[in-house]
Scaffold this motif. Sequence first.
Motif, PDB file in Angstrom:
ATOM      1  N   THR A  46       0.830  -1.204   0.000  1.00 46.67           N
ATOM      2  CA  THR A  46       0.000   0.000   0.000  1.00 46.67           C
ATOM      3  C   THR A  46       0.862   1.250   0.000  1.00 46.67           C
ATOM      4  N   ALA A  47       1.905   1.245   0.829  1.00 41.35           N
ATOM      5  CA  ALA A  47       2.794   2.405   0.911  1.00 41.35           C
ATOM      6  C   ALA A  47       3.519   2.646  -0.409  1.00 41.35           C
ATOM      7  N   LEU A  48       3.900   1.578  -1.096  1.00 40.93           N
ATOM      8  CA  LEU A  48       4.581   1.721  -2.380  1.00 40.93           C
ATOM      9  C   LEU A  48       3.654   2.310  -3.445  1.00 40.93           C
ATOM     10  N   GLN A  49       2.398   1.914  -3.406  1.00 40.81           N
ATOM     11  CA  GLN A  49       1.439   2.384  -4.404  1.00 40.81           C
ATOM     12  C   GLN A  49       1.053   3.835  -4.177  1.00 40.81           C
ATOM     13  N   ALA A  50       0.946   4.232  -2.895  1.00 45.00           N
ATOM     14  CA  ALA A  50       0.486   5.588  -2.592  1.00 45.00           C
ATOM     15  C   ALA A  50       1.123   6.073  -1.289  1.00 45.00           C
ATOM     16  N   PRO A  51       2.383   6.523  -1.345  1.00 43.77           N
ATOM     17  CA  PRO A  51       3.023   7.042  -0.128  1.00 43.77           C
ATOM     18  C   PRO A  51       2.218   8.215   0.436  1.00 43.77           C
ATOM     19  N   GLU A  52       2.101   8.250   1.759  1.00 40.52           N
ATOM     20  CA  GLU A  52       1.309   9.311   2.371  1.00 40.52           C
ATOM     21  C   GLU A  52       1.838   9.631   3.761  1.00 40.52           C
ATOM     22  N   GLY A  53       1.475  10.798   4.229  1.00 40.95           N
ATOM     23  CA  GLY A  53       1.680  11.133   5.626  1.00 40.95           C
ATOM     24  C   GLY A  53       2.954  11.878   5.932  1.00 40.95           C
ATOM     25  N   ALA A  54       2.994  12.373   7.167  1.00 41.53           N
ATOM     26  CA  ALA A  54       4.098  13.206   7.613  1.00 41.53           C
ATOM     27  C   ALA A  54       5.418  12.453   7.655  1.00 41.53           C
ATOM     28  N   SER A  55       5.385  11.154   7.935  1.00 44.80           N
ATOM     29  CA  SER A  55       6.637  10.399   8.025  1.00 44.80           C
ATOM     30  C   SER A  55       7.342  10.368   6.668  1.00 44.80           C
ATOM     31  N   PHE A  56       6.598  10.100   5.627  1.00 44.63           N
ATOM     32  CA  PHE A  56       7.163  10.117   4.279  1.00 44.63           C
ATOM     33  C   PHE A  56       7.659  11.517   3.930  1.00 44.63           C
ATOM     34  N   ASP A  57       6.850  12.527   4.239  1.00 45.64           N
ATOM     35  CA  ASP A  57       7.211  13.903   3.896  1.00 45.64           C
ATOM     36  C   ASP A  57       8.474  14.354   4.620  1.00 45.64           C
ATOM     37  N   ARG A  58       8.586  14.062   5.908  1.00 43.08           N
ATOM     38  CA  ARG A  58       9.749  14.502   6.687  1.00 43.08           C
ATOM     39  C   ARG A  58      11.026  13.807   6.204  1.00 43.08           C
ATOM     40  N   ALA A  59      10.914  12.536   5.887  1.00 42.38           N
ATOM     41  CA  ALA A  59      12.091  11.823   5.379  1.00 42.38           C
ATOM     42  C   ALA A  59      12.483  12.337   4.003  1.00 42.38           C
ATOM     43  N   LEU A  60      11.496  12.567   3.144  1.00 42.19           N
ATOM     44  CA  LEU A  60      11.780  13.034   1.793  1.00 42.19           C
ATOM     45  C   LEU A  60      12.422  14.420   1.820  1.00 42.19           C
ATOM     46  N   GLU A  61      11.970  15.287   2.714  1.00 41.96           N
ATOM     47  CA  GLU A  61      12.589  16.605   2.875  1.00 41.96           C
ATOM     48  C   GLU A  61      14.093  16.472   3.126  1.00 41.96           C
ATOM     49  N   ALA A  62      14.441  15.569   4.005  1.00 38.03           N
ATOM     50  CA  ALA A  62      15.850  15.395   4.375  1.00 38.03           C
ATOM     51  C   ALA A  62      16.660  14.746   3.262  1.00 38.03           C
ATOM     52  N   ALA A  78       7.584  -0.864   4.646  1.00 37.29           N
ATOM     53  CA  ALA A  78       6.567   0.172   4.437  1.00 37.29           C
ATOM     54  C   ALA A  78       7.114   1.569   4.694  1.00 37.29           C
ATOM     55  N   GLY A  79       8.055   1.682   5.641  1.00 38.43           N
ATOM     56  CA  GLY A  79       8.590   2.996   5.974  1.00 38.43           C
ATOM     57  C   GLY A  79       9.715   3.465   5.083  1.00 38.43           C
ATOM     58  N   SER A  80      10.314   2.571   4.327  1.00 41.14           N
ATOM     59  CA  SER A  80      11.520   2.941   3.580  1.00 41.14           C
ATOM     60  C   SER A  80      11.431   2.703   2.073  1.00 41.14           C
ATOM     61  N   LEU A  81      10.741   1.676   1.625  1.00 39.74           N
ATOM     62  CA  LEU A  81      10.708   1.386   0.187  1.00 39.74           C
ATOM     63  C   LEU A  81      10.158   2.561  -0.639  1.00 39.74           C
ATOM     64  N   PRO A  82       9.153   3.317  -0.136  1.00 36.73           N
ATOM     65  CA  PRO A  82       8.711   4.478  -0.925  1.00 36.73           C
ATOM     66  C   PRO A  82       9.791   5.549  -1.088  1.00 36.73           C
ATOM     67  N   LEU A  83      10.829   5.514  -0.249  1.00 33.88           N
ATOM     68  CA  LEU A  83      11.917   6.486  -0.354  1.00 33.88           C
ATOM     69  C   LEU A  83      13.017   6.035  -1.299  1.00 33.88           C
ATOM     70  N   LEU A  84      12.986   4.767  -1.699  1.00 34.81           N
ATOM     71  CA  LEU A  84      14.094   4.207  -2.465  1.00 34.81           C
ATOM     72  C   LEU A  84      14.357   4.957  -3.778  1.00 34.81           C
ATOM     73  N   PRO A  85      13.336   5.440  -4.488  1.00 30.80           N
ATOM     74  CA  PRO A  85      13.625   6.179  -5.722  1.00 30.80           C
ATOM     75  C   PRO A  85      14.423   7.466  -5.496  1.00 30.80           C
ATOM     76  N   TYR A  86      14.381   7.987  -4.265  1.00 34.49           N
ATOM     77  CA  TYR A  86      15.055   9.256  -3.967  1.00 34.49           C
ATOM     78  C   TYR A  86      16.382   9.046  -3.224  1.00 34.49           C
ATOM     79  N   ALA A  87      16.665   7.825  -2.850  1.00 29.61           N
ATOM     80  CA  ALA A  87      17.831   7.528  -2.023  1.00 29.61           C
ATOM     81  C   ALA A  87      18.940   6.901  -2.861  1.00 29.61           C
ATOM     82  N   THR A  88      20.156   7.064  -2.385  1.00 26.31           N
ATOM     83  CA  THR A  88      21.283   6.416  -3.047  1.00 26.31           C
ATOM     84  C   THR A  88      21.433   4.968  -2.613  1.00 26.31           C
ATOM     85  N   PHE A  89      20.936   4.658  -1.404  1.00 29.59           N
ATOM     86  CA  PHE A  89      21.108   3.312  -0.863  1.00 29.59           C
ATOM     87  C   PHE A  89      20.149   3.132   0.301  1.00 29.59           C
TER      88      PHE A  89
END
Length: 263
Positions: A46-62, A78-89
């Motif tokens: 679910t998180a991969l299909q539609a990331p949502e919420g402050a946790s995703f936003d705060r991590a993505l900001e950083a 669920a907490g990290s895979l949606p960030l993988l496209p923006y992360a180096t590792f």
Amino acid sequence: MATMQDAARHWREGLAQWAIPPAIEASAQRSPWGHPADRFAMRADTALQAPEGASFDRALEALAESGSVLDVGAGVGAGSLPLLPYATFLTAVDPSEQMLAMLAERAGAEPKTRVIVGRWPDLAEEAGVHVVVVCHHVVYDVQDIAPFIRALTSAARRRVVVELPPVHPLTWMAPLWLHFHGVLRPTTPTVDDLIAVVRETGVTDLVIDRWTRADPGHPIDIPLITRRLCLPEAAEPEVAALRATLPPAPRDVVTLSWNGQAR
């Protein structure tokens, strides 16, 4: 040797009250413990299909300038895979080899993910230092909370993001425990107790976001609820009937974020 401070002691004592009374646990035909991997997988998908919420936003900001992510108690990601496209590792730490294998499968073939089987903070040195550290829905399983939080802070160069419900995730089951066992369940610790612990560890820049998850969460799993109540399979119809009279499980969430200390 450092002594346990007041907020950390209060957290530990509150969690200790959640222990199942020994006589009830001893009578159980099946273990009430454990987390079904398929439920974690549904949350990750679910998180991969539609990331949502402050946790995703705060991590993505950083991660605005890119960088690596560490997921502590990662589950299926669920907490990290949606960030993988923006992360180096991505480095994921979890005691469940099965869940980490499911995370790696979802991460895909690109070799930018590492999984480490074990518990935090025991594996903090092996996990290393990262730009962002995320930790979702783990802390209510951690009695020795202050070293856990300090290790998160020490592992982050830019930001720590911790997500949790405002109260213990099994709080909603209190009417069931009272009905079947005549047992009153605890009301602490809560997110406010964790906030006190985080500040007690020396964090001065804590940001608190309170929000409501849009997705409906896990479907009701009567066999799992019955097992958690230390009841036999034969009790499932009664559990289902009583569960139907209770309000839906809450979707309220709190995100705590603060600056890391790694250099």
